[in-house]
Design an enzyme around this catalytic site. Structure first.
Site, PDB file in Angstrom:
ATOM      1  N   GLY A 180       0.827  -1.196   0.000  1.00  0.00           N
ATOM      2  CA  GLY A 180       0.000   0.000   0.000  1.00  0.00           C
ATOM      3  C   GLY A 180       0.869   1.256   0.000  1.00  0.00           C
ATOM      4  N   CYS A 181       0.289   2.361  -0.420  1.00  0.00           N
ATOM      5  CA  CYS A 181       1.069   3.595  -0.549  1.00  0.00           C
ATOM      6  C   CYS A 181       1.520   4.105   0.826  1.00  0.00           C
ATOM      7  CB  CYS A 181       0.286   4.656  -1.307  1.00  0.00           C
ATOM      8  SG  CYS A 181      -1.386   4.936  -0.714  1.00  0.00           S
ATOM      9  N   TYR A 182       0.580   4.222   1.764  1.00  0.00           N
ATOM     10  CA  TYR A 182       0.984   4.660   3.109  1.00  0.00           C
ATOM     11  C   TYR A 182       2.006   3.675   3.677  1.00  0.00           C
ATOM     12  CZ  TYR A 182      -2.789   8.137   3.601  1.00  0.00           C
ATOM     13  OH  TYR A 182      -3.610   9.227   3.473  1.00  0.00           O
ATOM     14  N   ALA A 183       1.734   2.384   3.511  1.00  0.00           N
ATOM     15  CA  ALA A 183       2.616   1.359   4.074  1.00  0.00           C
ATOM     16  C   ALA A 183       4.044   1.544   3.571  1.00  0.00           C
ATOM     17  CB  ALA A 183       2.086  -0.027   3.718  1.00  0.00           C
ATOM     18  N   SER A 193       5.529   4.278   2.512  1.00  0.00           N
ATOM     19  CA  SER A 193       6.164   5.476   3.080  1.00  0.00           C
ATOM     20  C   SER A 193       6.505   5.273   4.553  1.00  0.00           C
ATOM     21  CB  SER A 193       5.256   6.698   2.902  1.00  0.00           C
ATOM     22  OG  SER A 193       4.187   6.683   3.834  1.00  0.00           O
TER      23      SER A 193
END
Lengths: 341, 341, 341, 341
Positions: free
Chosen positions: D149-152, D154
């Site tokens: 995932g994108c947040y994951a 970062s």
């Protein structure tokens, strides 16, 4: 492998040029110059370049640049390219100038609009206006390219078939253009502060924008008539992109959208970077953003016998650095799309 | 103290209307209706109203509204006001309709553009076009106001003196308008998603926008000539605001900016909400944002004998809810600026 | 009718202050000063004020201001208010200072953070920190108000009940704040150009923002413990608004959202401008934009025993000019909401 | 030349994937599928692709895809990849899934957070979490990649050295993340309308975002402790980009910025796509926009003994499609940077 230098590389067009050229397989960048940033690594001035290149800004040094360059791009403020272009041409370098300094053939006109004395009138004559869709053959043989202005590119490409085919009343042309804020470059002017430009939209330089003489010169030349345009540019709350809406009176009342469309197809069907949109569809900045495309849509208004042509480009690419690279590709006999698609 | 109800209060114009009316000292809001939100507190649908009012959305109930209202605002989608306005007028309520349902006198024309059957042709005749700067006297005595469209307001105010004084060729009018995204209302259409509209700029409804018949009707009426305009609206990446650029051919080659300016002064010097800007300055959305002002700047292009008039309004205020309140103030004999300045 | 002057009125907070005060029924503005714009009409510097007022910027003139003012707002850059406040207090004027010059009681601390010598230590003692929800009684009797910083307002209001009730570990406080670009004022810095701030988001002054000592001073005073916070502010691509997310370790593992919520209710239920949002809902900048509200939402994270409190204000209103007017209302015994709702 | 198909190619990650792969010299795209757009040319759905490719959306057809593909990307909504991945693996295709369907090893946890039954538990075991900086060796041999995932992405990249080296108290981790609106995909939800998201900033899914279990799973695995995080994501008014601010308590009071920095250097010095910024500088979305880079800056707060690590990525590139291509490059033994720099 051609060697490239960029003089005046710390502005927006310089940055964009570096980005494009780093992805171009047949060139390498030797020098980038910047008076204010000389000595700094590119990645320290623009951290986006970290891990991509080790380029360092240098002061302009004619000797070094001559030694290490086949082609030199000038991305300097207006007025600053004149003498440097002269020096480089003497050393047989190909020069692509992104400023207005060699766009206007009439030096008196140039001096009137740009408030700068033109000291290189002899090479002004040699300069080729770098709009490939009109002047590809001349560009092939050029030593010095005057890379067109961003508004000029969007307007001339949109009007060219109408003008060339003598379809409109020559003084009826209204041009209503809209540009993103990057068109202003890195100027520290309160008009370009986020707090001024955001959630705002406004006209500026009404009837007095500096791209006017360059546009009128090309239109006059291509139409063989003295063309005067009504031109109002606007500042739009976005970073990149230009939309130009052009309105003109059709000479022939029997003209319709389909007929004009066919004429435009004739002119642009083979052009890779001009995309004539299907009838009934129109350009949007999002579709050309970060590309070298110029999108064009058009329609005839039967109630008023006016034709409306709408074009859109990315001012930093087709309106500046992308077009400069397109010109380089032509001059160097590379595939015209190299690095741009 | 006048009692107000707002039918269809959950859209953008409804919300703006509530905001303005909560600050108006001579009215109180009795009912706000919304079919989709009925039963919900206003502050739960729009948390910005928390601690400001205890209004609750109700379903539309003719009886209740008649009982508790002197004036009723209709902020419904086009087509939905027709019958409700009919009912309310029967009960002698003053009605201010923000939709297009009573703007176009020719019901065939209305039906063609809006694809809705007009079932109240008799009251269509009585409706007064609520542009106070043109029709203040009629508004004073009106029972039913057709509140103008946002583009129409910005365009008619800009053109009115030229038209009225017969200064331009009537079919030479080009209107290039730009609107913020709130002009589209709360429509769930992918065109209005942040990801579509942000960093984008595009024309839409080229030559076919629904405000065209309303604009042409008023211009025709005021010029006593059959006016057709060339009108291209655009979507701009901002929330509020319209800029309209209008170009037209001057009949008299001796006209200049100063002369036109004096004529505009004559028309607008006493108008509180039309601000004629000093010669050489032009409108910007930021200056009218969240106000009921219409700013106008103008210039004559001597090279092409065209006049350029540029106007700007906030589409949600002077282009909708503010103008509706201005109309209410006139109808009720309040200070015209009450709640708006 | 109280007479007002604004010293340093050409910045963003000055402009906002004028807007609010023009709508306030119990005051009138006598003088607005600006060194750089003196002699210009307000409407020529900020065209949005056209048709609203005839105010003209003047140079600062102590005598005139003393003669025509009951209350003087200082909207000057940090360091510039110190002596002017001293002069005005001598003449028995009420002074509301929007800069940081009187916020920090420890003048050594002030000098360390702001690099300015404090020359009025005696009146520094008298200055009341103008956060009405904490210090309303003192404000009533104050001669000199130190109007709080924008971040400080959003952070202290969010933390106050936790601190006062001794619910959290005092050095566990993390504050992650986000501000719109107007927080930077009109500074001509390339960081605040549209082209830098748009489509960007970034931390700045990590662990070193100047509002830190002011926040820690108030929290220390109210908790009777030495409070140190971890504070990271961010620049957000929008004009107005602050969101502060605050995280802290709860002392008591049995605390839950409902209990904390009840404590916050106790503190804020009677406050007109602090809106405690229903459990499960959180602030959004849009809901406080252009208002004097501070919205607060909160939640206890059972997995980590942390409490999260999120607040939002408009930095130019509750974070500056609105709060200044709220303070004025209290000092003058006006309705605290006058001109603000 | 590897043959590629993209299943579910009409969303944002699909579009981004096509753009990257069109510029990748060692692959060609055979099929792109979309149930809603099948039969349409890509350029008619996304006009930006005109003159770039002749791809046409097709309905998903297992047989065709198996026949013409070496690698298949799944850019489907959560829940939709499960069975398709199963089918493709049976046919020995390499599968890179951009959804969450194979990220969470514990299928009960997956079902709880995503409300979807997991029907392919056997292949769930084989799936490799596609974060190359942590799991490059496993990715080399993988058949099925669960693209993070994108947040994951970062958050894990920012925390990994701290976790791995056991430097922080494991339950003190606060993550305050900010994402551009494209993170929401093409959802027609009023929250994502321009008029809602523009000039707004707000937290959402406070303590309940679906990337939480995926992040905690990896952190737990790498720290060998049961990690729980406090995670608050926010919606930011920009198109692309994530900034994650991470705060944690250092175990050792003698740790300082330099020491932590050296540890991060050890982890990331050889990584092409993780750029550790010089001490005292921090990430900004503009610097990673449209790239596959993850920028990281960090600082130790001596007053509170907390470490702050701030990372930034482009959610559509390193947070989705770019990372997917990076994974493909590793799986295919291509240069890991191919098509991405």
């Amino acid at each position: 492998m051609k060697k490239i230098s960029i003089v005046g590389a710390s502005g927006y067009t310089g940055k964009e040029l570096i980005k494009i050229l780093l992805n171009h397989h047949l060139v390498s960048i030797s020098h980038i110059t910047s008076e204010s940033n000389s000595g700094s690594k590119l990645e320290d001035v623009h951290p986006e370049f970290r891990n991509m290149t080790n380029l360092v800004f240098e002061k302009y040094n004619l000797e070094k640049i001559v030694k290490d360059s086949d082609i030199v791009f000038l991305a300097l403020p207006h007025g600053k390219s004149i003498d440097i272009a002269g020096q480089l041409l003497k050393h047989k370098k190909m020069v692509i100038d992104l400023s207005a300094d060699f766009r206007i053939k009439d030096s008196v006109m140039y001096e009137k609009w740009y408030k700068v004395k033109h000291t290189q009138k002899n090479i002004l004559e040699k300069a080729v206006y770098g709009l490939p869709e009109l002047y590809r053959d001349k560009i092939k043989k050029a030593e010095l390219i005057a890379n067109p202005g961003c508004y000029a590119t969007s307007i001339i490409l949109a009007l060219y078939p109408l003008i060339k085919e003598n379809l409109i009343n020559i003084n009826s042309i209204v041009v209503d253009s809209k540009s993103g804020v990057s068109g202003a470059g890195k100027k520290l002017d309160s008009m370009y502060l986020y707090n001024s430009a955001n959630e705002n939209f406004l006209p500026y330089s009404v009837g007095s924008h500096r791209h006017t003489p360059e546009i009128e010169q090309i239109l006059t030349q291509e139409s063989k008539n003295n063309v005067s345009i009504t031109f109002v540019p606007h500042l739009t709350p976005m970073y990149r992109g230009i939309v130009s809406d052009i309105y003109a009176d059709l000479k022939d009342k029997k003209m319709d959208t389909e007929k004009i469309y066919k004429i435009y197809q004739k002119y642009y069907i083979k052009e890779k970077f001009v995309r004539l949109l299907p009838i009934g569809t129109y350009p949007a900045v999002k579709n050309v953003c970060c590309t070298n495309f110029c999108d064009i849509g058009l329609s005839v208004m039967k109630n008023t016998n006016k034709v409306v042509v709408i074009s859109s480009i990315d001012n930093l690419v087709k309106g500046a650095s992308g077009q400069a690279v397109q010109n380089m590709n032509i001059m160097c006999n590379f595939d015209e799309k190299m690095g741009l698609l």
